[in-house]
Design an enzyme around this catalytic site. Structure first.
Site, short mmCIF file in Angstrom:
data_model
loop_
_atom_site.label_atom_id
_atom_site.label_comp_id
_atom_site.label_asym_id
_atom_site.label_seq_id
_atom_site.Cartn_x
_atom_site.Cartn_y
_atom_site.Cartn_z
N ASN A 305 0.84 -1.20 0.00
CA ASN A 305 0.00 0.00 0.00
C ASN A 305 0.88 1.25 0.00
O ASN A 305 1.85 1.34 0.77
CB ASN A 305 -0.91 0.03 1.23
CG ASN A 305 -1.85 1.22 1.21
OD1 ASN A 305 -2.89 1.18 0.57
ND2 ASN A 305 -1.49 2.29 1.90
N THR A 331 -3.83 1.07 -3.15
CA THR A 331 -3.95 2.30 -2.37
C THR A 331 -5.01 2.08 -1.30
O THR A 331 -5.87 1.20 -1.42
CB THR A 331 -4.38 3.50 -3.24
OG1 THR A 331 -5.73 3.30 -3.68
CG2 THR A 331 -3.47 3.64 -4.45
N GLU A 332 -4.98 2.91 -0.27
CA GLU A 332 -5.94 2.74 0.82
C GLU A 332 -7.37 3.01 0.38
O GLU A 332 -8.32 2.65 1.07
CB GLU A 332 -5.58 3.67 1.98
CG GLU A 332 -5.78 5.15 1.71
CD GLU A 332 -5.44 6.01 2.92
OE1 GLU A 332 -6.23 6.93 3.20
OE2 GLU A 332 -4.42 5.77 3.57
N THR A 333 -7.55 3.63 -0.79
CA THR A 333 -8.88 3.95 -1.27
C THR A 333 -9.60 2.75 -1.88
O THR A 333 -10.77 2.86 -2.25
CB THR A 333 -8.80 5.06 -2.33
OG1 THR A 333 -7.90 4.65 -3.37
CG2 THR A 333 -8.31 6.37 -1.72
N HIS A 358 -14.24 1.04 -0.36
CA HIS A 358 -13.28 1.67 0.56
C HIS A 358 -13.32 1.02 1.95
O HIS A 358 -12.28 0.69 2.54
CB HIS A 358 -13.61 3.16 0.67
CG HIS A 358 -12.44 4.01 1.07
ND1 HIS A 358 -12.51 5.39 1.12
CD2 HIS A 358 -11.18 3.70 1.46
CE1 HIS A 358 -11.34 5.87 1.50
NE2 HIS A 358 -10.53 4.87 1.71
#
Length: 519
Positions: A305, A331-333, A358
């Site tokens: 990430n 990605t954290e999204t 998310h």
């Protein structure tokens, strides 16, 4: 069945004291025309006032007075609850100046709370945040004195639940849900085909409906029933009360910097595949050196990430090296696969392979299934604890950092050794510090803590701090100076710029790989 109304009619549905939850990340998902109408109504009538704004992520683009800046008229918004505020500088200043109450909680925990509230519970229990400033034994996530004096306690410490300690997170009663989608059918079912991130809209809608509130969604167009594939429906119409059709769809922002009219990127949504040669190689500078050194920590097959800031440059360097397929970049999204985007495209990914919700995505982190997390290096103390939320008198954000840093098996922090005004250059294979930064990053003790190194080490995780001049690893001995860049004087440019004593290994630190500093 959802009613189709105007943005002005939507604004009239907001009452004084309402608690508004919005699905947003930067400007992705921000229902601009509804918020414009709410602001216009307040300026005209003085209502709605005393509203509380709740977002899992931050709303804004770091610069222009948009998003939550529009709620900051005197008396309009009195409480802000989110994981990130620096994305909206006007909001951050209001909180810093003690003008409105502010709470900061972990991003992933928001989605867990939405799900729990949606099924009739009051909040969510988590280990995320233990020992940090969000722990009620410290500040309980309260960001200023006004909140400490008058704000409710949103976090409770649970010392013993089945033999373990937890934090119990709660929210005020959510009664207004604002969201944005691409398409709605005449029954109110919505799809988000032009959104680059799935911002947990269903769990937010369920939480609002469980509290007896209303959900309002801005869309670009209305279609007939059954014209949206049922698997594409993100929120069924049974959860949507009102639909607002945008009058200016070209002005809708895809992310922080791209609108439908200017720069919309279909490679972020899966509508197109881009040639990655479009991504320009980085020049040889301190950032590129740090990215190259971070890549040396990777192992083939890692799921990694990439956090906001400098870490977003690593995918670019991997792509330039032809190593993008060595690891799975996320990605954290909720973007999985492809190449995470740079700068203010953060949160989006080129040629994304999967767009996970998310909130669901944070189960990956909390479940301990992330091989490596790459983070910006903000402020670190002698124990290896990290502060990301309060820096140099400014309130920043914790975002997904608290969740991701707690459970990553390999934590890699990258950033310059000092902050604000630092100038460096790479010359003849060496690092030259042209001007030292105003603030030291390696300090004796963090005033606010968002990562507790000792807890991570107990899990067997690896922690490393990579700067332009050295590499420091936190292990059971403490903070160990492991490598030094060519051209750097250890005493004056490392030890003297650090407020605590670094451990020097037997035989001294190694030289960083000279290849890192070459074109």
């Amino acid at each position: 069945m959802a009613q189709i109304i105007t943005s002005k009619e939507a604004a009239n549905l907001i009452n004084d004291g309402d608690v508004i939850v919005t699905g947003v990340d930067g400007l992705t998902g921000w229902p601009q025309e509804i918020v414009d109408a709410i602001e216009e109504r307040f300026l005209r009538e003085g209502h709605p006032k005393n509203i509380t704004s709740i977002r899992a992520s931050g709303g804004g683009n770091f610069t222009s007075p948009t998003a939550e800046s529009q709620y900051l008229h005197e008396g309009m918004m009195t409480k802000s609850i989110s994981s990130f505020v620096s994305v909206c500088p006007d909001l951050a200043k209001k909180i810093t100046d003690n003008k409105i109450m502010g709470w900061m909680l972990p991003l992933g925990v928001f989605y867990q709370m939405y799900r729990e509230i949606g099924r009739g519970m009051n909040g969510a229990m988590s280990k995320v945040g233990l020992g940090t400033f969000m722990d009620p034994r410290n500040d309980g996530g309260k960001l200023n004195q006004l909140t400490i004096d008058k704000g409710e306690d949103l976090v409770k410490y649970v010392p013993d639940f089945m033999g373990e300690e937890y934090l119990y997170y709660t929210l005020p009663k959510l009664n207004i849900g604002l969201m944005r989608a691409t398409t709605a059918d005449k029954h109110g079912n919505i799809s988000c085909e032009k959104e680059p991130i799935n911002i947990g809209l269903l769990s937010q809608a369920q939480a609002v409906k469980a509290n007896g509130g209303i959900v309002i969604c801005q869309v670009e167009k209305i279609v007939e029933v059954n014209q949206i594939h049922p698997r594409m429906v993100k929120v069924p119409g049974i959860y949507i009360d009102y639909i607002v059709v945008a009058e200016k769809p070209d002005e809708i922002m895809q992310n922080w910097i791209r609108s439908n009219k200017d720069g919309y990127n279909p490679a972020f949504t899966g509508e197109a595949i881009a040639e990655l040669e479009e991504i320009k190689p980085m020049p040889l500078n301190d950032v590129k050196v740090m990215c190259r050194r971070a890549i040396k920590e990777f192992k083939p097959g890692y799921v990694i990430n990439f956090g906001i800031g400098m870490p977003t440059s690593i995918p670019n360097v991997l792509n330039e090296m032809g190593q993008s397929d060595m690891v799975t970049m996320i990605t954290e999204t909720g973007c999985i696969g492809g190449v995470p985007a740079l700068g203010k495209d953060f949160g989006c990914s080129w040629n994304v392979e999967a767009l996970c919700d998310h909130g669901d995505h944070f189960s990956l982190f909390d479940g301990g299934n992330l091989d490596a997390g790459i983070f910006g290096l903000s402020e670190v103390d002698e124990k290896g604890n990290v502060n990301t939320s309060h820096l140099n008198g400014k309130i920043g954000g914790v975002g997904g950092f608290a969740n991701i840093s707690l459970s990553s098996k390999h934590l890699i922090f990258i950033g310059t050794f000092t902050a604000v005004g630092i100038e460096t250059k790479i010359e003849n294979g060496k690092v030259i510090i042209v001007k030292e930064g105003k603030f030291k990053k390696f300090i004796k003790k963090c005033d606010k803590t968002t990562f507790v190194a000792e807890e991570s080490l107990k899990k067997g995780n690896d922690i490393v701090f990579i700067t332009e001049r050295c590499v420091i690893r936190r292990d059971k001995r403490g903070m160990v100076l492991e490598e030094v860049a060519p051209g750097i004087d250890i005493q004056t440019q490392i030890l003297d710029q650090c407020e605590f004593k670094l451990i020097i290994p037997d035989g001294g630190p190694k030289l960083m790989d000279p290849e890192l500093f070459k074109e």
